[in-house]
Design an enzyme around this catalytic site. Structure first.
Site, PDB file in Angstrom:
ATOM      1  CB  SER A 188       1.178 -10.747   5.926  1.00  0.00           C
ATOM      2  OG  SER A 188       1.283 -11.700   6.963  1.00  0.00           O
ATOM      3  CG  ASP A 241      -0.825  -7.410   3.183  1.00  0.00           C
ATOM      4  OD1 ASP A 241      -0.724  -6.307   2.614  1.00  0.00           O
ATOM      5  OD2 ASP A 241      -1.478  -7.571   4.237  1.00  0.00           O
ATOM      6  CG  HIS A 242       1.684  -5.353   5.921  1.00  0.00           C
ATOM      7  ND1 HIS A 242       1.921  -4.015   6.125  1.00  0.00           N
ATOM      8  CD2 HIS A 242       0.366  -5.547   6.174  1.00  0.00           C
ATOM      9  CE1 HIS A 242       0.794  -3.413   6.489  1.00  0.00           C
ATOM     10  NE2 HIS A 242      -0.175  -4.327   6.499  1.00  0.00           N
ATOM     11  CG  ASP A 259       4.949  -1.978   5.579  1.00  0.00           C
ATOM     12  OD1 ASP A 259       5.248  -0.765   5.649  1.00  0.00           O
ATOM     13  OD2 ASP A 259       4.322  -2.571   6.465  1.00  0.00           O
ATOM     14  CD  GLU A 297       1.137   1.417   6.036  1.00  0.00           C
ATOM     15  OE1 GLU A 297       0.819   0.256   5.710  1.00  0.00           O
ATOM     16  OE2 GLU A 297       1.282   1.765   7.211  1.00  0.00           O
ATOM     17  CG  HIS A 340      -2.423  -3.229  10.991  1.00  0.00           C
ATOM     18  ND1 HIS A 340      -1.582  -2.200  10.647  1.00  0.00           N
ATOM     19  CD2 HIS A 340      -2.768  -3.831   9.830  1.00  0.00           C
ATOM     20  CE1 HIS A 340      -1.417  -2.183   9.332  1.00  0.00           C
ATOM     21  NE2 HIS A 340      -2.124  -3.159   8.809  1.00  0.00           N
ATOM     22  CG  HIS A 366      -3.248  -1.633   5.257  1.00  0.00           C
ATOM     23  ND1 HIS A 366      -2.402  -2.718   5.282  1.00  0.00           N
ATOM     24  CD2 HIS A 366      -3.234  -1.173   3.978  1.00  0.00           C
ATOM     25  CE1 HIS A 366      -1.893  -2.902   4.080  1.00  0.00           C
ATOM     26  NE2 HIS A 366      -2.382  -1.972   3.264  1.00  0.00           N
TER      27      HIS A 366
HETATM   28  O1  G3H Z   1      -2.792  -5.835   5.665  1.00  0.00           O
HETATM   29  C1  G3H Z   1      -3.647  -6.375   6.375  1.00  0.00           C
HETATM   30  C2  G3H Z   1      -4.679  -5.626   7.027  1.00  0.00           C
HETATM   31  O2  G3H Z   1      -4.336  -4.322   7.207  1.00  0.00           O
HETATM   32  C3  G3H Z   1      -5.485  -6.333   8.070  1.00  0.00           C
HETATM   33  O3  G3H Z   1      -5.702  -5.580   9.247  1.00  0.00           O
HETATM   34  O4  G3H Z   1      -6.069  -7.498  10.760  1.00  0.00           O
HETATM   35  O5  G3H Z   1      -6.594  -5.203  11.479  1.00  0.00           O
HETATM   36  O6  G3H Z   1      -8.002  -6.303   9.743  1.00  0.00           O
HETATM   37  P1  G3H Z   1      -6.667  -6.181  10.379  1.00  0.00           P
HETATM   38 ZN    ZN Z   2      -2.139  -3.962   6.911  1.00  0.00          ZN
END
Ligand code: G3H
Ligand code: ZN
Length: 278
Positions: A49, A83-84, A105, A135, A178, A206
């Protein structure tokens, strides 16, 4: 072996199962995730991320290179996903660092701005052959951002959004949040099925660490394809570190407490990867 994210997602969707995407913070995460996937005999996605990149002093190269090297020698298919990502400069570094996909994101922006920012990133990333997730309908629970219960992605809006942006997959808000350390989330399975029917691209969940096993398998049945898991790994890792240090307060060699912590992540990965393929 290193495999493109789009291939793993398409394979999972065609087989009616899900592909897990696990968050990498440290090199030990990448080693453990691949070890867990190899024990399960199933492919996985390693995702890094923007927050993890920030943790490493805003340097993408070291953790990306380590993850890519670990993926390349894996005995199962492993994809590398960024990610994100909110920073467009980071989006543009993905291809050069071995990522085959990016989650753009813009979910905090108003609808029109989310569409504009995402469509612009999609154009640049597709030109480099990368697969793009974004998203719509914010999944809460990121730092300083408590989950607002009741936030949901609207299927009609999701259909307009995917057509307007050209994304390859869509993360949706269906009840998860999250960073949950207890598995108590309840998902809206009718909404998942309605979203699956409304859009052509695969759905992404997610905040899956807070979702119980039976809710996850029901979500996959209803149409979820990519399942993002981060916090569950950190819960296992940190629990093992605590236990090891408590048992031997004189211990100072990090390898002595990181080895059981890495094994704890691998066990979690093996269990969850097997569950999502069932
Ligand atoms: O993008 C990453 C995920 O959405 C991880 O979420 O840490 O709550 O499992 P989490
Ligand atoms: Zn996420």
């Amino acid at each position: 072996m290193l495999v493109p994210t789009g291939v793993l997602v398409a394979d999972a969707r065609a087989a009616g199962r899900a592909i897990p995407a696990f968050n990498v913070i440290l090199i030990e995460h990448a080693e453990a995730i691949v070890a867990g996937a190899e024990a399960a005999g199933l492919p996985v996605i390693l995702q890094i991320s923007e927050n993890a990149v920030k943790f490493h002093g805003d340097r993408l190269a070291p953790i990306a290179a380590a993850s890519a090297a670990i993926a390349a020698t894996a005995g199962v298919g492993v994809a590398l996903h960024l990610d994100h990502v909110k920073d467009s400069a980071l989006v543009d570094q993905a291809a050069a660092h071995g990522f085959s996909s990016v989650m753009v994101d813009a979910s905090k922006l108003p609808y029109d701005e989310n569409v504009a920012a995402t469509a612009a990133a999609v154009e640049r990333l597709h030109a480099q052959g990368l697969w793009v997730e974004s998203e719509l309908g914010e999944v809460g629970g990121k730092a300083g951002d408590p989950h607002a219960p009741g936030v949901r992605t609207d299927p009609a809006e999701a259909a307009r959004y995917t057509a307007a942006t050209g994304v390859d997959a869509l993360a949706v808000a269906v009840g998860s949040s999250h960073a949950m350390t207890s598995r108590t989330a309840r998902l809206d399975h009718d909404l998942i099925a309605a979203l699956r029917d409304a859009i052509a691209v695969p759905l992404v969940l997610h905040g899956s660490s807070g979702v119980p096993d039976e809710e996850l398998t029901a979500a996959v049945k209803a149409g979820m394809v990519k399942i993002n898991i981060g916090t569950a790994l950190n819960t296992a890792f940190t629990g093992a570190v605590r236990e090891t240090l408590a048992a031997d307060p004189a211990l100072v060699d990090p390898r002595k407490y990181l080895s059981p912590a890495r094994d704890a992540i691998a066990t979690t990965v093996r269990t969850m990867t097997t569950l999502l393929a069932s």
